[in-house]
Design a protein around this motif. Sequence first.
Motif, short mmCIF file in Angstrom:
data_model
loop_
_atom_site.label_atom_id
_atom_site.label_comp_id
_atom_site.label_asym_id
_atom_site.label_seq_id
_atom_site.Cartn_x
_atom_site.Cartn_y
_atom_site.Cartn_z
N ASP A 151 0.86 -1.18 0.00
CA ASP A 151 0.00 0.00 0.00
C ASP A 151 0.90 1.24 0.00
O ASP A 151 1.22 1.79 1.05
CB ASP A 151 -0.92 -0.01 1.23
CG ASP A 151 -1.96 -1.11 1.16
OD1 ASP A 151 -2.19 -1.64 0.05
OD2 ASP A 151 -2.54 -1.44 2.20
N ARG A 152 1.28 1.67 -1.20
CA ARG A 152 2.24 2.76 -1.33
C ARG A 152 1.67 3.99 -2.02
O ARG A 152 2.41 4.91 -2.36
CB ARG A 152 3.48 2.29 -2.12
CG ARG A 152 4.47 1.50 -1.28
CD ARG A 152 5.82 1.42 -1.97
NE ARG A 152 6.85 0.93 -1.09
CZ ARG A 152 7.54 1.67 -0.22
NH1 ARG A 152 7.29 2.96 -0.14
NH2 ARG A 152 8.46 1.14 0.55
N LEU A 174 0.98 -12.15 4.90
CA LEU A 174 1.73 -10.97 5.30
C LEU A 174 3.21 -11.23 5.03
O LEU A 174 3.82 -12.09 5.65
CB LEU A 174 1.51 -10.67 6.78
CG LEU A 174 2.23 -9.45 7.36
CD1 LEU A 174 1.74 -8.17 6.68
CD2 LEU A 174 2.01 -9.38 8.88
N GLY A 175 3.75 -10.49 4.07
CA GLY A 175 5.13 -10.72 3.65
C GLY A 175 6.11 -9.75 4.25
O GLY A 175 5.86 -9.14 5.30
N ASN A 176 7.22 -9.57 3.57
CA ASN A 176 8.26 -8.66 4.01
C ASN A 176 8.19 -7.37 3.19
O ASN A 176 7.36 -7.24 2.29
CB ASN A 176 9.63 -9.32 3.88
CG ASN A 176 9.97 -9.66 2.43
OD1 ASN A 176 10.44 -8.83 1.67
ND2 ASN A 176 9.69 -10.91 2.03
N THR A 177 9.05 -6.41 3.51
CA THR A 177 8.97 -5.10 2.86
C THR A 177 9.82 -4.99 1.60
O THR A 177 9.76 -3.97 0.90
CB THR A 177 9.40 -3.99 3.83
OG1 THR A 177 10.74 -4.25 4.27
CG2 THR A 177 8.48 -3.95 5.04
N GLU A 178 10.60 -6.02 1.29
CA GLU A 178 11.57 -5.93 0.19
C GLU A 178 11.13 -6.64 -1.08
O GLU A 178 11.44 -6.21 -2.19
CB GLU A 178 12.92 -6.49 0.65
CG GLU A 178 13.50 -5.80 1.88
CD GLU A 178 13.75 -4.33 1.65
OE1 GLU A 178 14.13 -3.97 0.50
OE2 GLU A 178 13.57 -3.53 2.59
N ARG A 219 4.32 -1.42 7.89
CA ARG A 219 3.41 -0.57 7.12
C ARG A 219 3.51 -0.82 5.62
O ARG A 219 2.49 -0.81 4.90
CB ARG A 219 3.69 0.90 7.43
CG ARG A 219 2.95 1.92 6.56
CD ARG A 219 1.45 1.74 6.64
NE ARG A 219 0.73 2.71 5.82
CZ ARG A 219 0.50 2.59 4.52
NH1 ARG A 219 0.94 1.52 3.87
NH2 ARG A 219 -0.17 3.52 3.86
N PHE A 220 4.69 -1.04 5.11
CA PHE A 220 4.86 -1.23 3.67
C PHE A 220 5.22 -2.68 3.31
O PHE A 220 5.85 -2.94 2.29
CB PHE A 220 5.90 -0.25 3.12
CG PHE A 220 5.49 1.18 3.30
CD1 PHE A 220 4.45 1.72 2.55
CD2 PHE A 220 6.10 1.99 4.24
CE1 PHE A 220 4.05 3.04 2.71
CE2 PHE A 220 5.71 3.32 4.42
CZ PHE A 220 4.68 3.84 3.66
#
Length: 225
Positions: free
Chosen positions: A140-141, A162-166, A190-191
Amino acid sequence: MFGDPGGSPGARERSEPAPGAVLLPGWLDLDAQRRLVAACREWARPPAGLHAVRMPTGGMMSVRMVSLGLHWYPYGYREVAEDGAPVKPFPRLLGDLARRAVAEAYGAALGEVAGAASYAPDIAIVNHYAHGAKMGLHQDRDERADAPVVSLSLGDGCVFRLGNTETRTRPWTDLELRSGDLLVFGGPARFAYHGVVRTLPGTADPALGLLGRLNITVRESGLGA
């Protein structure tokens, strides 16, 4: 508008599946769920109602959605919906609910999570998942704020990833979300990439009168008035 269901959800305990992510199972009681389903039916009516979304690649998303406050499109926000009508206003009901959700999710740590203490939600997206619908991993960016996202589940359960941010690849955590569950993700989460792997047909409480799954995500846009 969303049909009739069958089945019944169970209960689990509070968990923190990732730093900044908090799951509060059964946060909404049945009466609160009924009220939200009724509100979603009204928000889904045209003009600026429930619609399918075409991605820039040409494919159609399998979920249908309605935006409140601002209209989401891939990948941004505007004031006019797909049918050219003004977007429905962001409901006070959701603002009050989301602020309480963030406060209860983070508790004493509220001031340690970016944007949580001053949380000012002003937009929401309601997604309807018919049987077989899913949503690929995404971030959600499109907002201009790093305040938490509040996610409420109604109707059929689902497997939420629910994954990671990368990256869209592992590591990730699969969660079962049921009707009435609250998931808040902010701070380091959050991201994070996230999505719905599949829904669990027939798991909704028949008293909701709902076929499929509704997901309400409430956000702070950071886009001003």
